[in-house]
Design a protein around this motif. Sequence first.
Motif, short mmCIF file in Angstrom:
data_model
loop_
_atom_site.label_atom_id
_atom_site.label_comp_id
_atom_site.label_asym_id
_atom_site.label_seq_id
_atom_site.Cartn_x
_atom_site.Cartn_y
_atom_site.Cartn_z
N GLY A 182 0.65 -1.18 0.11
CA GLY A 182 0.07 -0.23 0.15
C GLY A 182 1.03 1.40 0.08
N ALA A 183 1.90 1.35 0.80
CA ALA A 183 2.78 2.48 0.96
C ALA A 183 3.41 2.48 -0.59
N LEU A 184 4.10 1.55 -1.04
CA LEU A 184 4.71 1.77 -2.51
C LEU A 184 3.63 2.11 -3.45
N ALA A 185 2.39 1.69 -3.36
CA ALA A 185 1.45 1.89 -4.56
C ALA A 185 1.23 3.54 -4.36
N HIS A 186 0.98 4.03 -3.27
CA HIS A 186 0.86 5.49 -2.89
C HIS A 186 2.12 6.16 -3.46
N ILE A 187 3.27 5.76 -3.23
CA ILE A 187 4.68 6.49 -3.81
C ILE A 187 4.81 6.57 -5.10
N VAL A 188 4.30 5.12 -5.90
CA VAL A 188 4.55 5.20 -7.21
C VAL A 188 3.46 6.01 -7.97
N ARG A 189 2.34 5.95 -7.31
CA ARG A 189 1.16 6.81 -8.01
C ARG A 189 1.54 8.23 -8.01
N THR A 190 2.09 8.77 -6.77
CA THR A 190 2.33 10.09 -6.67
C THR A 190 3.59 10.46 -7.60
N LEU A 191 4.65 9.71 -7.81
CA LEU A 191 5.82 9.97 -8.37
C LEU A 191 5.83 9.69 -9.97
N PHE A 192 4.95 8.83 -10.30
CA PHE A 192 5.30 8.29 -11.77
C PHE A 192 3.82 8.17 -12.41
N ASP A 193 2.70 8.64 -11.75
CA ASP A 193 1.24 8.54 -12.16
C ASP A 193 1.01 7.37 -12.81
N ALA A 194 1.44 6.13 -12.00
CA ALA A 194 0.92 4.62 -12.54
C ALA A 194 -0.31 4.45 -11.74
N GLU A 195 -1.09 4.08 -12.81
CA GLU A 195 -2.53 3.62 -12.39
C GLU A 195 -2.36 2.17 -11.65
N ARG A 196 -1.45 1.54 -11.96
CA ARG A 196 -1.24 0.10 -11.26
C ARG A 196 0.11 0.09 -11.07
N PRO A 197 0.64 0.51 -10.08
CA PRO A 197 2.09 0.38 -9.79
C PRO A 197 2.68 -1.11 -9.50
N GLU A 198 3.88 -1.22 -10.06
CA GLU A 198 4.22 -2.61 -10.21
C GLU A 198 5.47 -2.56 -8.83
N VAL A 199 5.38 -3.16 -8.04
CA VAL A 199 6.17 -3.31 -6.67
C VAL A 199 7.27 -4.32 -7.04
N GLN A 200 8.40 -4.00 -6.81
CA GLN A 200 9.65 -4.89 -7.20
C GLN A 200 9.72 -5.58 -5.84
N ASP A 201 9.22 -6.81 -5.52
CA ASP A 201 9.36 -7.71 -4.26
C ASP A 201 10.85 -8.49 -4.24
N THR A 202 11.75 -7.65 -3.61
CA THR A 202 12.85 -8.34 -3.76
C THR A 202 13.24 -9.61 -2.80
N ARG A 203 12.22 -9.92 -2.24
CA ARG A 203 12.05 -11.31 -1.37
C ARG A 203 12.02 -12.41 -2.39
N LYS A 204 11.34 -12.10 -3.48
CA LYS A 204 11.17 -12.99 -4.55
C LYS A 204 12.24 -12.85 -5.64
N THR A 205 12.34 -11.53 -5.93
CA THR A 205 13.24 -11.28 -7.42
C THR A 205 14.87 -11.44 -6.96
N LEU A 206 15.14 -10.99 -5.72
CA LEU A 206 16.70 -10.95 -5.49
C LEU A 206 16.81 -11.96 -4.30
N GLY A 207 15.89 -12.65 -3.71
CA GLY A 207 16.29 -13.88 -2.68
C GLY A 207 16.45 -12.95 -1.44
N HIS A 208 15.99 -11.70 -1.31
CA HIS A 208 16.37 -10.75 0.05
C HIS A 208 15.31 -11.03 1.24
N LYS A 209 15.59 -11.77 1.91
CA LYS A 209 14.73 -12.25 3.33
C LYS A 209 15.48 -12.43 4.36
N SER A 210 14.86 -12.47 5.44
CA SER A 210 15.69 -13.00 6.82
C SER A 210 14.58 -13.93 7.56
N HIS A 211 14.81 -14.55 8.65
CA HIS A 211 14.00 -15.43 9.22
C HIS A 211 14.03 -15.19 10.61
#
Length: 253
Positions: A186-215
């Motif tokens: 929700g936070a990133l959707a708001h930021i991307v809409r505000t800055l890039f006028d994107a109707e459907r903001p695409e969030v880069q989930d680095t936990r999936k794309t870059l294997g970035h996660k902790s346990h």
Amino acid sequence: MSLRDDILANYQHKRHFLQTVNIPVLGKPFLYMKNHKSACTTVLATLMAQLLELQGEGTESIDMDSVHTPPKSLLLTGPRGLKVWQVMEALRDPEVFRFTIVREPTARTVSSFADKIVKGDKQKAKLMRYLGRPDDSDITLSEFLDILAQDEGAQDVDRHWRPQRKEISWDYIDYDFVGDMADLNGALAHIVRTLFDAERPEVQDTRKTLGHKSHSRELLDGMTAEDKRNIERAFGPDLEMYETIRKRLDEAA
């Protein structure tokens, strides 16, 4: 003191401050204050993806190295990309969208321990040296929290567990938006809409794309009453700040 002096006093040195700030080279002006262990990798990857799209390029170049050291063709950060006076101008400019993301303090601190201490990264070695112990010394979460509660200097050893209130200069920066990692999409959707006028903001989930996660879930579940009291002792101002931010977000919903 001036605003410049007040803000710089929050950081260990000028380089530390400049490494926290991110300003774009193109598009709508913004200033993102990076907050470690508060989805900063995902935030930066998402911003970079949108800026690359503005340049007509794909996102294949986004990886852990480029996110941690953004190309100067997209984002200006650190002493090689920014001067303090440029940041001060951006903080005063009403056209600049100033934002950051925070995280519930207990979750952030435990995640820092799981990601940087348990895994034996360089951050653990820095802490052990500060404590006068061998780099490979064992330390439990309870010991870690007790140290942070009793020793303010230990809080400053590394920015991954350093108080967020200091890291984002909460008391001195007039933010246009402060999101909560608990609602990152929700936070990133708001930021991307505000800055890039994107109707459907695409969030880069680095936990999936870059294997970035902790346990850290098991550590959180196993915390004792004393552990929680130590969080309150060490991060009282952060807890107060987080409560204020949550109230504002809830009222805006």
